[in-house]
Design a protein around this motif. Structure first.
Motif, PDB file in Angstrom:
ATOM      1  N   ALA A   1      14.698   8.775  -2.308  1.00 57.44           N
ATOM      2  CA  ALA A   1      15.334   8.784  -3.624  1.00 57.44           C
ATOM      3  C   ALA A   1      14.741   7.712  -4.537  1.00 57.44           C
ATOM      4  CB  ALA A   1      16.840   8.570  -3.471  1.00 57.44           C
ATOM      5  N   GLN A   2      14.595   6.498  -4.023  1.00 57.64           N
ATOM      6  CA  GLN A   2      14.024   5.425  -4.843  1.00 57.64           C
ATOM      7  C   GLN A   2      12.585   5.736  -5.225  1.00 57.64           C
ATOM      8  OE1 GLN A   2      14.656   1.418  -3.359  1.00 57.64           O
ATOM      9  NE2 GLN A   2      16.643   1.966  -2.485  1.00 57.64           N
ATOM     10  N   PHE A   3      11.849   6.319  -4.301  1.00 59.53           N
ATOM     11  CA  PHE A   3      10.471   6.715  -4.594  1.00 59.53           C
ATOM     12  C   PHE A   3      10.427   7.742  -5.716  1.00 59.53           C
ATOM     13  CE2 PHE A   3       7.251  10.021  -3.721  1.00 59.53           C
ATOM     14  CZ  PHE A   3       6.095   9.294  -3.949  1.00 59.53           C
ATOM     15  N   LEU A   4      11.267   8.766  -5.617  1.00 60.42           N
ATOM     16  CA  LEU A   4      11.273   9.823  -6.627  1.00 60.42           C
ATOM     17  C   LEU A   4      11.681   9.307  -7.995  1.00 60.42           C
ATOM     18  CD1 LEU A   4      12.803  12.790  -4.592  1.00 60.42           C
ATOM     19  CD2 LEU A   4      10.439  12.564  -5.371  1.00 60.42           C
ATOM     20  N   LYS A   5      12.649   8.403  -8.031  1.00 58.18           N
ATOM     21  CA  LYS A   5      13.078   7.844  -9.322  1.00 58.18           C
ATOM     22  C   LYS A   5      11.909   7.156 -10.020  1.00 58.18           C
ATOM     23  CE  LYS A   5      17.097   5.862  -9.881  1.00 58.18           C
ATOM     24  NZ  LYS A   5      17.865   6.789 -10.731  1.00 58.18           N
ATOM     25  N   LYS A   6      11.119   6.414  -9.254  1.00 59.72           N
ATOM     26  CA  LYS A   6       9.974   5.716  -9.837  1.00 59.72           C
ATOM     27  C   LYS A   6       8.893   6.708 -10.276  1.00 59.72           C
ATOM     28  CE  LYS A   6      10.748   1.598  -6.974  1.00 59.72           C
ATOM     29  NZ  LYS A   6      10.983   0.626  -8.053  1.00 59.72           N
ATOM     30  N   VAL A   7       8.676   7.742  -9.462  1.00 62.71           N
ATOM     31  CA  VAL A   7       7.664   8.744  -9.804  1.00 62.71           C
ATOM     32  C   VAL A   7       8.040   9.475 -11.085  1.00 62.71           C
ATOM     33  CG1 VAL A   7       6.661  10.953  -9.093  1.00 62.71           C
ATOM     34  CG2 VAL A   7       6.805   9.063  -7.469  1.00 62.71           C
ATOM     35  N   TYR A   8       9.301   9.908 -11.183  1.00 69.59           N
ATOM     36  CA  TYR A   8       9.728  10.656 -12.368  1.00 69.59           C
ATOM     37  C   TYR A   8       9.817   9.758 -13.605  1.00 69.59           C
ATOM     38  CZ  TYR A   8      10.793  14.766  -9.530  1.00 69.59           C
ATOM     39  OH  TYR A   8      10.690  15.858  -8.709  1.00 69.59           O
ATOM     40  N   ALA A   9       9.973   8.453 -13.390  1.00 68.60           N
ATOM     41  CA  ALA A   9      10.044   7.525 -14.520  1.00 68.60           C
ATOM     42  C   ALA A   9       8.666   7.172 -15.068  1.00 68.60           C
ATOM     43  CB  ALA A   9      10.780   6.253 -14.104  1.00 68.60           C
ATOM     44  N   ASP A  10       7.605   7.583 -14.358  1.00 69.34           N
ATOM     45  CA  ASP A  10       6.238   7.276 -14.786  1.00 69.34           C
ATOM     46  C   ASP A  10       5.613   8.542 -15.384  1.00 69.34           C
ATOM     47  OD1 ASP A  10       3.590   6.595 -15.110  1.00 69.34           O
ATOM     48  OD2 ASP A  10       3.412   5.574 -13.184  1.00 69.34           O
ATOM     49  N   PRO A  11       5.616   8.682 -16.695  1.00 70.49           N
ATOM     50  CA  PRO A  11       5.113   9.920 -17.324  1.00 70.49           C
ATOM     51  C   PRO A  11       3.627  10.151 -17.077  1.00 70.49           C
ATOM     52  CG  PRO A  11       5.493   8.215 -18.977  1.00 70.49           C
ATOM     53  CD  PRO A  11       6.068   7.688 -17.697  1.00 70.49           C
ATOM     54  N   LYS A  12       2.857   9.090 -16.761  1.00 73.32           N
ATOM     55  CA  LYS A  12       1.425   9.249 -16.547  1.00 73.32           C
ATOM     56  C   LYS A  12       1.117  10.056 -15.280  1.00 73.32           C
ATOM     57  CE  LYS A  12       0.162   4.962 -18.931  1.00 73.32           C
ATOM     58  NZ  LYS A  12      -0.498   3.633 -18.799  1.00 73.32           N
ATOM     59  N   LEU A  13       2.084  10.135 -14.374  1.00 76.47           N
ATOM     60  CA  LEU A  13       1.862  10.877 -13.138  1.00 76.47           C
ATOM     61  C   LEU A  13       1.961  12.382 -13.347  1.00 76.47           C
ATOM     62  CD1 LEU A  13       3.810   8.626 -10.604  1.00 76.47           C
ATOM     63  CD2 LEU A  13       1.334   8.823 -10.884  1.00 76.47           C
ATOM     64  N   GLY A  14       2.697  12.802 -14.382  1.00 79.00           N
ATOM     65  CA  GLY A  14       2.765  14.219 -14.715  1.00 79.00           C
ATOM     66  C   GLY A  14       3.773  15.030 -13.937  1.00 79.00           C
ATOM     67  N   TYR A  15       4.718  14.375 -13.255  1.00 82.29           N
ATOM     68  CA  TYR A  15       5.762  15.119 -12.542  1.00 82.29           C
ATOM     69  C   TYR A  15       7.043  15.094 -13.365  1.00 82.29           C
ATOM     70  CZ  TYR A  15       2.573  14.618  -8.601  1.00 82.29           C
ATOM     71  OH  TYR A  15       1.471  14.659  -7.788  1.00 82.29           O
ATOM     72  N   SER A  16       7.735  16.226 -13.411  1.00 81.78           N
ATOM     73  CA  SER A  16       8.930  16.338 -14.237  1.00 81.78           C
ATOM     74  C   SER A  16      10.085  16.906 -13.430  1.00 81.78           C
ATOM     75  CB  SER A  16       8.652  17.236 -15.452  1.00 81.78           C
ATOM     76  OG  SER A  16       9.852  17.548 -16.132  1.00 81.78           O
ATOM     77  N   GLN A  17      11.299  16.429 -13.713  1.00 81.84           N
ATOM     78  CA  GLN A  17      12.483  16.940 -13.031  1.00 81.84           C
ATOM     79  C   GLN A  17      12.890  18.316 -13.557  1.00 81.84           C
ATOM     80  OE1 GLN A  17      15.483  14.283 -11.487  1.00 81.84           O
ATOM     81  NE2 GLN A  17      14.831  12.694 -12.935  1.00 81.84           N
ATOM     82  N   SER A  18      12.256  18.766 -14.617  1.00 83.43           N
ATOM     83  CA  SER A  18      12.596  20.079 -15.178  1.00 83.43           C
ATOM     84  C   SER A  18      11.798  21.204 -14.529  1.00 83.43           C
ATOM     85  CB  SER A  18      12.349  20.082 -16.690  1.00 83.43           C
ATOM     86  OG  SER A  18      10.973  19.855 -16.976  1.00 83.43           O
ATOM     87  N   GLU A  19      10.846  20.883 -13.667  1.00 82.66           N
ATOM     88  CA  GLU A  19      10.053  21.906 -12.992  1.00 82.66           C
ATOM     89  C   GLU A  19      10.936  22.699 -12.022  1.00 82.66           C
ATOM     90  OE1 GLU A  19       5.886  19.328 -12.905  1.00 82.66           O
ATOM     91  OE2 GLU A  19       7.236  19.336 -11.183  1.00 82.66           O
ATOM     92  N   ASN A  20      10.722  23.990 -11.936  1.00 81.76           N
ATOM     93  CA  ASN A  20      11.530  24.854 -11.082  1.00 81.76           C
ATOM     94  C   ASN A  20      10.691  25.504  -9.999  1.00 81.76           C
ATOM     95  OD1 ASN A  20      14.214  24.698 -12.298  1.00 81.76           O
ATOM     96  ND2 ASN A  20      13.261  25.661 -14.086  1.00 81.76           N
ATOM     97  N   PHE A  21      11.368  25.926  -8.933  1.00 82.68           N
ATOM     98  CA  PHE A  21      10.694  26.665  -7.880  1.00 82.68           C
ATOM     99  C   PHE A  21      10.237  28.022  -8.418  1.00 82.68           C
ATOM    100  CE2 PHE A  21      13.504  23.861  -5.360  1.00 82.68           C
ATOM    101  CZ  PHE A  21      12.540  23.250  -4.571  1.00 82.68           C
ATOM    102  N   ASP A  22       9.083  28.471  -7.942  1.00 80.85           N
ATOM    103  CA  ASP A  22       8.531  29.755  -8.374  1.00 80.85           C
ATOM    104  C   ASP A  22       9.207  30.870  -7.583  1.00 80.85           C
ATOM    105  OD1 ASP A  22       7.056  31.792  -9.405  1.00 80.85           O
ATOM    106  OD2 ASP A  22       5.188  31.262  -8.360  1.00 80.85           O
ATOM    107  N   MET A  23      10.315  31.348  -8.123  1.00 82.72           N
ATOM    108  CA  MET A  23      11.094  32.398  -7.463  1.00 82.72           C
ATOM    109  C   MET A  23      11.470  33.453  -8.481  1.00 82.72           C
ATOM    110  SD  MET A  23      13.622  29.948  -5.210  1.00 82.72           S
ATOM    111  CE  MET A  23      14.457  31.340  -4.430  1.00 82.72           C
ATOM    112  N   PRO A  24      11.687  34.693  -8.034  1.00 78.56           N
ATOM    113  CA  PRO A  24      12.133  35.736  -8.966  1.00 78.56           C
ATOM    114  C   PRO A  24      13.410  35.309  -9.672  1.00 78.56           C
ATOM    115  CG  PRO A  24      11.520  36.687  -6.866  1.00 78.56           C
ATOM    116  CD  PRO A  24      11.518  35.207  -6.667  1.00 78.56           C
ATOM    117  N   GLU A  25      13.507  35.598 -10.935  1.00 82.47           N
ATOM    118  CA  GLU A  25      14.665  35.171 -11.714  1.00 82.47           C
ATOM    119  C   GLU A  25      15.961  35.712 -11.098  1.00 82.47           C
ATOM    120  OE1 GLU A  25      16.283  35.293 -16.341  1.00 82.47           O
ATOM    121  OE2 GLU A  25      14.316  36.108 -15.803  1.00 82.47           O
ATOM    122  N   GLY A  26      16.899  34.830 -10.898  1.00 79.07           N
ATOM    123  CA  GLY A  26      18.201  35.214 -10.372  1.00 79.07           C
ATOM    124  C   GLY A  26      18.246  35.430  -8.875  1.00 79.07           C
TER     125      GLY A  26
END
Length: 777
Positions: A725-750
């Motif tokens: 959890a602490q690792f992910l918080k730091k990763v998502y807080a660093d915009p230069k890394l390019g990872y976003s919490q808004s990304e979704n799994f590639d699955m059929p809608e619904g």
């Protein structure tokens, strides 16, 4: 009489010149002393350290013989004032001679040899000094050194034939030993000032050039005043040579010594466990069973599979240089371009340090403080306590060394009971203390251990790899080498097997304790940490979210344990000692963090597992690409089963045993995962994934008998999940890394075969370890 005297004088002079010429000819031909072959003079052996470089271009560390970190720097990347300082101080007529400065040599002979003046200056040119660095061994006496001098003169003349002045200066600075494993200007600039050579100031360049006279005597770390004085002499020489004005030099001489000193050590810095892991992989030989001990059967299997399937394993011995010899990371100056992101590596190390060393360790110390059998658990008897310590003593390097010297067991035990001076690890840094070797074993046993890995799900690129808290003191790698019982992190594999056999997350099963018939006519009655909804029919989604042992055991009984073992191997689990039994569903087998994280990439990657990818390419010392590496993947399960597992495992994080990720650490990214805890809280696990990253952490003691007494701190949700959890918080807080919490799994809608919220209350404090004790009742 006078005529005869002159004839004799000229004869002696002629004979002396002839003898000297003959001697130099014999030296040049190699009949006297050592003369390198022509091809060696044209291409001297460049034993440069290989560099480990991160995906974002940072130097993580080096490998070299005798731990001397010589990294090549080209002439163009050296600040011009460094070159001028060197020439002005060591060889002011460098650009005028062809290897030997006869004027300086004559001055040295007269003033030093005849007048015995100590401050007469040296007669060796920079080229002669380079010849000494390249080809002369350390002289044991003055006589031996005098014999080396003429050989160096001949080599210097030869070097001047094959190299430009700029190349000679570059080689000299690349080969000089500036102490503290800093061989060469590039490493020296990094060691003393934390800079690249081109970024050195004039005063800093002068300091390093001043060390060339005698690095130990003018060591700026130990002898600051002496080093500053020598620096100022160099600045004065630059004035005499016309490289500086008197005003400029006077101003620079007033500058205080400002070091940014950091010793270059393979056991320090970031990515230490990764570097050691890569070192062993790259330099591995083809496995030969005769070289393995009887208890290393699993290791032989692992190495054999890696040799056959992993291009990186044994790369140096699988590939050849132009001369037909294998590559060597210690001397060939290779550049190893890794997949590691230095920022993510730093965040991972920081997260582990903060949680394990900063939070868990004080709690563990408080729990065991004052206990006679500390650091072992409360239920460990004193006889077992002594047995464990004696075993650790016999495995220590000190014991092995004493045994080899012929000491008896009694004498060795006396040595281990005798207090002695030593330096020990603390979270705040190493400290000097006095304790017996046996007490030091007890001291180090009390430290909790941990491992962490993060990979990209679609490529397998390893972005962070942490094998422990401090490689210098805890060298056993718990990320990719060590294996521990996985507990309930095994359950997703059981559920995967069910999905492959037509089950769905919304299928219901009885939530009751049952007794099962197993091999040998015995029975097994697994226990569970909670009686919530006992007797009800519950969905598989609820069962996995709550880490319910009864539901998992019921599923395993409906399936085939042998099929589970085969599936585990498809997931990349290499352990050949996994027994196909019903109890396997609760995770009694040993698996590494790296294997677990790689296996979990299969779920967000549509059933395709990504093998760990550590290196993308390797370049030789000339910048030629000599090795390239691509992702390696294998299909494990169907895409439909993978999507079902995402639904199941998101339930763990959204409302089950992994819900701390949401309600305590407030991470909103779509995520699947699983907590795991083994008997007596000996092992705490969390393995999870987002659409683009898979990650996992393990926390435990050096031995299984070293653990928290209570699940409050010992369970995976409390010990390992916070690292992720602490690792992910730091990763998502660093915009230069390019990872976003808004990304979704590639699955059929619904897509959601259950199409319903989790039924039942959220349960976070489930004792997942219950169920492995007394497997056969």
């Amino acid at each position: 009489m006078r005529k005869k005297f002159f004839i004799l004088l000229w004869t002696l002079l002629f004979l002396a010149v002839a003898a000297a010429a003959t001697s130099f000819w014999l030296i040049a031909k190699g009949y006297i002393g050592y003369m390198p072959e022509l091809k060696q003079l044209e291409n001297p052996v460049n034993k440069f350290a290989s560099q480990v470089i991160s995906d974002d271009g940072r130097l993580l560390g080096t490998w070299s013989y005798t731990r001397a970190n010589r990294i090549f720097v080209s002439y163009e990347d050296i600040d011009p004032m460094t070159i001028k300082a060197l020439v002005a101080t060591e060889d002011v007529r460098f650009y005028e001679h062809s290897g030997i400065d006869f004027k300086a040599l004559f001055r040295a002979i007269v003033k030093r040899g005849i007048l015995r003046q100590q401050s007469a200056g040296g007669g060796s040119t920079i080229t002669q000094q380079l010849a000494k660095q390249l080809y002369s061994s350390k002289a044991e006496s003055v006589g031996e050194r005098l014999m080396q001098k003429p050989i160096e003169w001949v080599i210097a003349v030869q070097l001047e034939r094959f190299y430009t002045k700029e190349e000679i200066l570059s080689m000299y600075l690349n080969y000089f030993d500036f102490l503290y494993n800093a061989v060469g200007l590039k490493t020296a600039a990094k060691t003393y000032f934390g800079k690249e050579p081109k970024d050195l100031s004039v005063a800093e360049s002068a300091l390093l050039v001043g060390m060339c006279k005698n690095p130990s005597y003018f060591n700026p770390v130990r002898h600051e005043e002496r080093a500053v004085g020598r620096r100022n002499i160099v600045l004065g020489q630059m004035v005499k040579a016309g490289y500086l004005t008197s005003v400029e030099a006077d101003s620079l001489m007033q500058e205080p010594l400002q070091l940014n000193f950091h010793r270059q050590d393979h056991k320090e810095g970031e990515g230490t466990y990764l570097r050691e892991y890569l070192r062993t992989i790259l330099m591995a030989n083809k496995p030969d069973f005769s070289n393995y001990a009887s208890w290393q059967r699993q290791q032989f299997y692992d190495d054999s599979v890696a040799w056959a399937e992993d291009p990186l394993y044994g790369w140096c011995n699988k590939n050849r240089k132009k001369d037909g010899t294998p590559y060597n990371i210690y001397s060939d100056g290779l550049k190893i371009y890794t997949t590691i992101d230095s920022r993510m590596q730093h965040y991972a190390e920081e997260a582990m340090d903060n949680h394990v060393a900063g939070y868990l360790q004080p709690l563990f110390n408080a729990e065991r403080r004052g206990k006679s059998n500390a650091p072992f658990a409360a239920d460990v008897s004193m006889s077992k306590y002594r047995k464990n310590l004696y075993r650790a003593m016999r495995q220590s390097e000190r014991y092995i060394h004493l045994k080899n010297t012929g000491l008896s067991e009694t004498d060795i035990e006396k040595v281990f009971a005798t207090p002695t001076e030593m330096t020990v690890y603390t979270h705040a840094g190493d400290v000097d203390t006095i304790m017996s070797p046996m007490d030091s074993i007890k001291y180090y046993k009390r430290f909790l251990r941990s491992g962490f890995v993060c990979m990209e799900t679609q490529t397998g690129k390893v972005k962070a790899y942490v094998g422990g808290l401090n490689y210098k003191h805890f060298q056993y790698d718990m990320a990719g080498v060590g294996r521990r019982q996985v507990g309930s992190t095994m359950k997703p594999y059981v559920y995967t097997l069910a999905m492959e056999n037509g089950y769905s997350p919304c299928d219901v099963v009885p939530n009751v304790q049952q007794t099962y018939q197993v091999a040998g006519g015995q029975t097994w009655t697994p226990r569970n940490g909670s009686r919530a909804r006992y007797g009800e029919m519950v969905t598989l989604k609820w069962g996995l979210a709550q880490s319910n042992n009864w539901v998992t055991a019921y599923l395993m009984n409906m399936l085939n344990p042998a099929a589970l073992v085969r599936l585990l191997h498809q997931f990349g689990i290499k352990n050949q000692d996994i027994v196909p039994s019903l109890s396997l569903c609760l995770g009694p087998c040993d698996i590494s963090v790296l294997e677990m994280v790689s296996a979990y990439t299969s779920f967000p990657n549509k059933g395709i597992r990504s093998a760990p990818l550590f290196v993308t390419r390797i370049e030789d010392s000339d910048g030629n690409i000599v090795g390239e590496f691509s992702p390696r993947m294998n299909e494990v399960i169907s895409e439909e089963s993978a999507m079902k597992m995402i639904v199941l495992m998101r339930g763990v994080v959204d409302g089950g045993t992994g819900s701390r990720m949401r309600n305590r650490y407030h991470i909103t990214a779509p995520m699947g995962g699983k907590t795991g805890t083994t008997n007596d809280n000996s092992d705490g696990w969390f393995v999870g994934y987002t659409p683009r990253l898979a990650f996992g952490a393990w926390v435990g003691g050096d031995e299984r008998d070293i653990h928290f007494n209570s699940m409050v701190h010992g369970q995976g949700a409390a010990s390992s999940l916070p690292i992720c959890a602490q690792f992910l918080k730091k990763v998502y807080a660093d915009p230069k890394l390019g990872y976003s919490q808004s990304e979704n799994f590639d699955m059929p809608e619904g897509f959601d075969p259950c199409a319903m919220p989790l039924d039942g209350e959220e349960t976070e404090e489930i004792d997942e370890s219950i169920g492995l004790d007394n497997l056969f009742e």
